[in-house]
Scaffold this motif. Sequence first.
Motif, PDB file in Angstrom:
ATOM      1  N   ASN A  66       0.696  -1.293   0.071  1.00  0.00           N
ATOM      2  CA  ASN A  66      -0.079   0.000   0.070  1.00  0.00           C
ATOM      3  C   ASN A  66       0.870   1.052   0.125  1.00  0.00           C
ATOM      4  O   ASN A  66       0.318   2.251   0.041  1.00  0.00           O
ATOM      5  N   THR A  67       2.099   1.028   0.023  1.00  0.00           N
ATOM      6  CA  THR A  67       2.882   2.241   0.003  1.00  0.00           C
ATOM      7  C   THR A  67       3.800   2.328  -1.503  1.00  0.00           C
ATOM      8  O   THR A  67       4.711   3.271  -1.705  1.00  0.00           O
ATOM      9  N   LEU A  70       4.025   5.675  -3.272  1.00  0.00           N
ATOM     10  CA  LEU A  70       5.100   6.659  -2.779  1.00  0.00           C
ATOM     11  C   LEU A  70       6.141   6.936  -3.467  1.00  0.00           C
ATOM     12  O   LEU A  70       6.808   7.947  -3.534  1.00  0.00           O
ATOM     13  N   THR A  87       0.747  11.110   6.241  1.00  0.00           N
ATOM     14  CA  THR A  87       1.166   9.981   5.431  1.00  0.00           C
ATOM     15  C   THR A  87       2.295   9.137   6.018  1.00  0.00           C
ATOM     16  O   THR A  87       2.362   8.101   5.771  1.00  0.00           O
ATOM     17  N   THR A  90       1.004   6.600   8.139  1.00  0.00           N
ATOM     18  CA  THR A  90       0.310   5.293   7.569  1.00  0.00           C
ATOM     19  C   THR A  90       1.471   4.438   7.218  1.00  0.00           C
ATOM     20  O   THR A  90       1.289   3.193   7.357  1.00  0.00           O
ATOM     21  N   VAL A  91       2.613   5.026   6.738  1.00  0.00           N
ATOM     22  CA  VAL A  91       3.702   4.046   6.447  1.00  0.00           C
ATOM     23  C   VAL A  91       4.259   3.355   7.512  1.00  0.00           C
ATOM     24  O   VAL A  91       4.657   2.095   7.483  1.00  0.00           O
ATOM     25  N   HIS A 132      13.317   3.998   3.148  1.00  0.00           N
ATOM     26  CA  HIS A 132      12.349   2.711   2.749  1.00  0.00           C
ATOM     27  C   HIS A 132      12.640   2.382   1.241  1.00  0.00           C
ATOM     28  O   HIS A 132      13.293   2.945   0.625  1.00  0.00           O
TER      29      HIS A 132
END
Length: 199
Positions: A66-67, A70, A87, A90-91, A132
């Motif tokens: 879901n990332t 990004l 945001t 959420t990450v 990430h």
Amino acid sequence: MLGDETIRDRLWRIASRQRGYFTAAQALAAGYSYQAQHFHAQRGNWHRVARGIYRFREYRDLPGSNTDHLVRWALWSGDRAVVSHTTALTVHDLGIANPTEIHLTVPPGFRKKDPAVVLHRTDLPHSDIEQHEGFRVTTPARAIAECAASLVDQDVLDSAVSEALERGLLSRRRLLRAAQDLGNRAELGVERALNSEAT
């Protein structure tokens, strides 16, 4: 043919670190002319995500995260943006934040704009950034402090602080220090969340 395979392998190596995304500049550096890029986009080998940003078709069939999206914004910014605020929560999977917009922190001189993102301009210290796969994000402490400074709903803040402490991601002291660095509003919001956690 062998040359084409070598070029593709080179671009695939770059894209594999970016969840399948790559820029036109990266494709050019790998050996694809702009004409060749147009060809691959037209043939459906590459999915055109935005101007100058593509993704290998194969990644549409692979399990995603879901990332993933990004990474696209990191490339859009020339790797100058850091995912931040709600945001970032959420990450880190902290609390109940469910932002409808993507929050990015960029350097003060950053000029690009897009209606899909909310830009916050400041120079972030390296200690407040985590890497990430394919993008950078503010640390849990910084993300919480940013949200407090931005006056997000206290429920969002309370839930993020509660989960961060419960999971041992940070200490109360570290969280207060991060909030103090961002000023009175941040400090007040974080103190309220910590007091709520204590009761």
